[in-house]
Enzyme design. Structure first.
Site, PDB file in Angstrom:
ATOM      1  N   ASP A  64       0.978  -1.249  -0.085  1.00  0.00           N
ATOM      2  CA  ASP A  64      -0.007  -0.034  -0.033  1.00  0.00           C
ATOM      3  C   ASP A  64       1.020   1.200   0.014  1.00  0.00           C
ATOM      4  O   ASP A  64       1.739   1.344   0.879  1.00  0.00           O
ATOM      5  CB  ASP A  64      -0.831  -0.135   1.164  1.00  0.00           C
ATOM      6  N   ILE A  92      -0.761   3.921 -10.728  1.00  0.00           N
ATOM      7  CA  ILE A  92      -1.563   3.857  -9.346  1.00  0.00           C
ATOM      8  C   ILE A  92      -2.384   5.337  -9.269  1.00  0.00           C
ATOM      9  O   ILE A  92      -1.803   6.492  -9.720  1.00  0.00           O
ATOM     10  CB  ILE A  92      -0.675   3.842  -8.244  1.00  0.00           C
ATOM     11  N   ALA A  95      -9.094   8.316  -6.181  1.00  0.00           N
ATOM     12  CA  ALA A  95      -9.911   9.391  -5.430  1.00  0.00           C
ATOM     13  C   ALA A  95     -11.186   8.925  -4.885  1.00  0.00           C
ATOM     14  O   ALA A  95     -11.860   7.954  -5.432  1.00  0.00           O
ATOM     15  CB  ALA A  95     -10.285  10.581  -6.450  1.00  0.00           C
ATOM     16  N   TYR A 155     -14.115  14.462 -13.901  1.00  0.00           N
ATOM     17  CA  TYR A 155     -13.001  14.085 -13.398  1.00  0.00           C
ATOM     18  C   TYR A 155     -12.455  14.743 -12.122  1.00  0.00           C
ATOM     19  O   TYR A 155     -11.600  14.182 -11.433  1.00  0.00           O
ATOM     20  CB  TYR A 155     -11.991  13.946 -14.732  1.00  0.00           C
ATOM     21  N   LYS A 162      -3.692  15.015 -11.564  1.00  0.00           N
ATOM     22  CA  LYS A 162      -3.061  14.376 -12.967  1.00  0.00           C
ATOM     23  C   LYS A 162      -2.114  15.637 -13.283  1.00  0.00           C
ATOM     24  O   LYS A 162      -0.936  15.662 -13.781  1.00  0.00           O
ATOM     25  CB  LYS A 162      -3.675  14.015 -13.885  1.00  0.00           C
ATOM     26  N   LEU A 194     -11.043  -0.645 -13.728  1.00  0.00           N
ATOM     27  CA  LEU A 194     -12.062  -0.603 -12.199  1.00  0.00           C
ATOM     28  C   LEU A 194     -11.901   0.796 -12.069  1.00  0.00           C
ATOM     29  O   LEU A 194     -12.747   1.157 -11.363  1.00  0.00           O
ATOM     30  CB  LEU A 194     -11.136  -1.415 -11.355  1.00  0.00           C
ATOM     31  N   SER A 195     -10.719   1.566 -12.141  1.00  0.00           N
ATOM     32  CA  SER A 195     -10.781   2.992 -11.623  1.00  0.00           C
ATOM     33  C   SER A 195     -11.515   3.930 -12.508  1.00  0.00           C
ATOM     34  O   SER A 195     -12.084   4.778 -12.205  1.00  0.00           O
ATOM     35  CB  SER A 195      -9.221   3.449 -11.673  1.00  0.00           C
TER      36      SER A 195
HETATM   37  P1  NAD Z   1      -6.971   0.119 -12.002  1.00  0.00           P
HETATM   38  O1  NAD Z   1      -8.210   0.403 -11.041  1.00  0.00           O
HETATM   39  O2  NAD Z   1      -6.800  -1.091 -12.688  1.00  0.00           O
HETATM   40  O3  NAD Z   1      -5.457   0.487 -11.398  1.00  0.00           O
HETATM   41  C1  NAD Z   1      -5.440   1.622 -10.358  1.00  0.00           C
HETATM   42  C2  NAD Z   1      -4.412   0.724  -9.316  1.00  0.00           C
HETATM   43  O4  NAD Z   1      -4.191   1.602  -8.186  1.00  0.00           O
HETATM   44  C3  NAD Z   1      -5.060  -0.296  -8.865  1.00  0.00           C
HETATM   45  O5  NAD Z   1      -4.070  -1.439  -8.987  1.00  0.00           O
HETATM   46  C4  NAD Z   1      -5.292  -0.015  -7.219  1.00  0.00           C
HETATM   47  O6  NAD Z   1      -5.177  -1.142  -6.420  1.00  0.00           O
HETATM   48  C5  NAD Z   1      -4.029   0.957  -7.291  1.00  0.00           C
HETATM   49  N1  NAD Z   1      -4.109   1.745  -5.827  1.00  0.00           N
HETATM   50  C6  NAD Z   1      -4.958   2.606  -5.400  1.00  0.00           C
HETATM   51  N2  NAD Z   1      -4.762   2.918  -4.331  1.00  0.00           N
HETATM   52  C7  NAD Z   1      -3.235   2.291  -3.954  1.00  0.00           C
HETATM   53  C8  NAD Z   1      -2.678   2.322  -2.741  1.00  0.00           C
HETATM   54  N3  NAD Z   1      -2.813   3.049  -1.656  1.00  0.00           N
HETATM   55  N4  NAD Z   1      -1.464   1.592  -2.715  1.00  0.00           N
HETATM   56  C9  NAD Z   1      -1.203   0.769  -3.837  1.00  0.00           C
HETATM   57  N5  NAD Z   1      -1.961   0.647  -4.820  1.00  0.00           N
HETATM   58  C10 NAD Z   1      -3.195   1.415  -4.821  1.00  0.00           C
HETATM   59  O7  NAD Z   1      -7.081   1.413 -13.228  1.00  0.00           O
HETATM   60  P2  NAD Z   1      -6.400   1.713 -14.331  1.00  0.00           P
HETATM   61  O8  NAD Z   1      -7.322   2.529 -15.258  1.00  0.00           O
HETATM   62  O9  NAD Z   1      -5.515   0.850 -14.737  1.00  0.00           O
HETATM   63  O10 NAD Z   1      -5.261   2.993 -13.507  1.00  0.00           O
HETATM   64  C11 NAD Z   1      -4.064   3.057 -13.741  1.00  0.00           C
HETATM   65  C12 NAD Z   1      -3.299   4.449 -13.973  1.00  0.00           C
HETATM   66  O11 NAD Z   1      -3.834   4.671 -15.455  1.00  0.00           O
HETATM   67  C13 NAD Z   1      -4.033   5.363 -13.201  1.00  0.00           C
HETATM   68  O12 NAD Z   1      -2.956   6.348 -12.666  1.00  0.00           O
HETATM   69  C14 NAD Z   1      -5.147   6.106 -13.866  1.00  0.00           C
HETATM   70  O13 NAD Z   1      -5.328   7.359 -13.494  1.00  0.00           O
HETATM   71  C15 NAD Z   1      -4.372   5.935 -15.319  1.00  0.00           C
HETATM   72  N6  NAD Z   1      -5.092   6.416 -16.282  1.00  0.00           N
HETATM   73  C16 NAD Z   1      -6.394   5.461 -16.649  1.00  0.00           C
HETATM   74  C17 NAD Z   1      -7.203   5.930 -17.725  1.00  0.00           C
HETATM   75  C18 NAD Z   1      -8.217   4.653 -17.923  1.00  0.00           C
HETATM   76  O14 NAD Z   1      -9.188   5.520 -18.742  1.00  0.00           O
HETATM   77  N7  NAD Z   1      -8.379   3.856 -17.418  1.00  0.00           N
HETATM   78  C19 NAD Z   1      -6.633   6.815 -18.846  1.00  0.00           C
HETATM   79  C20 NAD Z   1      -5.575   7.540 -18.334  1.00  0.00           C
HETATM   80  C21 NAD Z   1      -4.846   7.330 -17.222  1.00  0.00           C
END
Ligand code: NAD
Length: 255
Positions: A64, A92, A95, A155, A162, A194-195
C-alpha cells in the site's frame, strides 16, 4: 528488447488494469519483473493470471503506497531477488467516489489530500527507494490523462492530481537526469478499467474519444503496454521529462 533487464510494475488490480497490459508487454520482451499490488487480497487472483499468461515467473508483492514501511519492505524484497532495477512503472491513482460524483468545487479537504497523496506523492515515495537500485541508470514511467490540461466533466480532483503528477515528472526528470535516470508519463485515452468505472458517466469519455480522435477509435490496454515497453527500452534513451499521448490523437482535437 528487455532481455537481462529487471523492473517493478505498481498497480495491477485485475486483468483490466493498464498495469496488467503493461506487465504482459514487458514480460514478452524478456524482462524480469516484480509486480506490486495494493494488498494481499489481490495476490491470489494475480497469481492465477501470471501463471496463465506470463513467460517468466514474476515476484509478486503487496504494497500500500500510503505506508512507507510497506514500500521499504517491498524494495528489500526486490533487492534480495534481483539486486538491481532498470525500470519502474507507476500505474496508481485514487480519488474517493464522493469527490468524483459531486462538483469539483465541493471536493472535501480530506478527499483532496487523499487523491494527491495516492495519485501524486506515491510517485515520489516509490521512486526514492528505487534510485539506489538503479545503479546503471533507469527509466521511470507513470500514467496520466488529458484531464490534467482540459476541463473534463466529472474528472474533478483527479484532473488536478494529474496536473501535479505531470509537473512531478518534470521535476524528477530534472533531478535524476544526471544519474542517467529518465522519467516520463504516458497520457492514455480512456480504457474501461476498475478505476475508470468510478468516474461518473465514463461511457461518454469513451464515446467522445472514439468519435473525435483522428484515428476514430478508442485505444487498447495493449497499446499502452507497447508504449511503456518503448519507454522502458533503450530505444527511448534520449527522452525524459515528456508526456507522451497514447490516445489515438484525441488531444490534438479542438473540441
Ligand atoms: P486500475 O483500477 O486497474 O488501477 C489503479 C491501481 O491503483 C489499482 O491497482 C489499485 O489497487 C491501485 N491503488 C490505489 N490505491 C492504492 C494504494 N493506496 N496503494 C497501492 N496501490 C493503490 O485502473 P487503471 O485505469 O489501470 O489505472 C492505472 C493508472 O492509469 C492510473 O494512474 C489512472 O489514472 C491512469 N489512467 C487510466 C485511464 C483509463 O481510462 N483507465 C486513462 C488515463 C490514465
Amino acid at each position: 528488447m528487455l532481455e537481462g533487464k529487471t523492473g517493478v510494475v505498481f498497480g495491477v488490480a485485475n486483468n483490466h488494469s493498464l498495469a496488467w497490459s503493461i506487465t504482459k508487454a514487458l514480460d514478452s520482451a524478456g524482462a524480469g519483473l516484480a509486480i506490486s499490488c495494493q494488498g494481499e487480497r489481490f495476490i491470489n487472483k494475480i497469481q492465477k493470471l501470471t501463471a496463465e499468461h506470463l513467460k517468466n515467473k514474476p515476484l509478486l508483492l503487496a504494497c500500500d503506497v500510503q505506508d512507507e514501511q510497506q514500500i521499504a519492505r517491498l524494495y528489500e524484497q526486490i533487492d534480495a531477488a534481483f539486486g538491481r532495477l532498470d525500470f519502474l512503472v507507476h500505474s496508481i491513482a485514487f480519488a474517493s467516489r464522493e469527490d468524483l460524483e459531486g462538483t469539483f468545487l465541493q471536493t472535501s479537504r480530506d478527499g483532496f489530500r487523499l487523491a494527491m497523496e495516492i495519485s501524486v506523492y506515491s510517485l515520489l515515495a516509490v521512486t526514492r527507494l528505487a534510485i539506489p537500485l538503479m545503479r546503471e541508470g533507469g527509466s521511470i514511467i507513470t500514467l496520466t490523462y488529458l484531464g490534467s490540461r482540459r476541463f473534463m466533466p466529472h474528472y474533478n480532483v483527479m484532473g488536478v492530481a494529474k496536473a501535479a503528477l505531470e509537473s512531478a515528472v518534470r521535476y524528477l526528470a530534472g533531478e535524476l537526469g544526471p544519474q542517467g535516470i529518465r522519467v516520463n508519463a504516458l497520457s492514455a485515452g480512456p480504457v474501461n478499467t476498475l478505476s475508470a468505472r468510478g468516474i461518473r458517466d465514463f461511457s461518454s469519455f469513451l464515446h467522445t474519444a472514439a468519435a473525435k480522435a483522428p484515428l476514430q477509435r478508442n485505444i487498447s490496454g495493449e497499446e499502452v503496454g507497447d508504449a511503456t515497453l518503448f519507454l522502458c527500452s533503450d530505444l527511448s534513451r534520449g527522452i525524459t521529462g515528456e508526456i507522451i499521448y497514447v490516445d489515438a490523437g484525441f488531444h490534438i482535437t479542438g473540441t
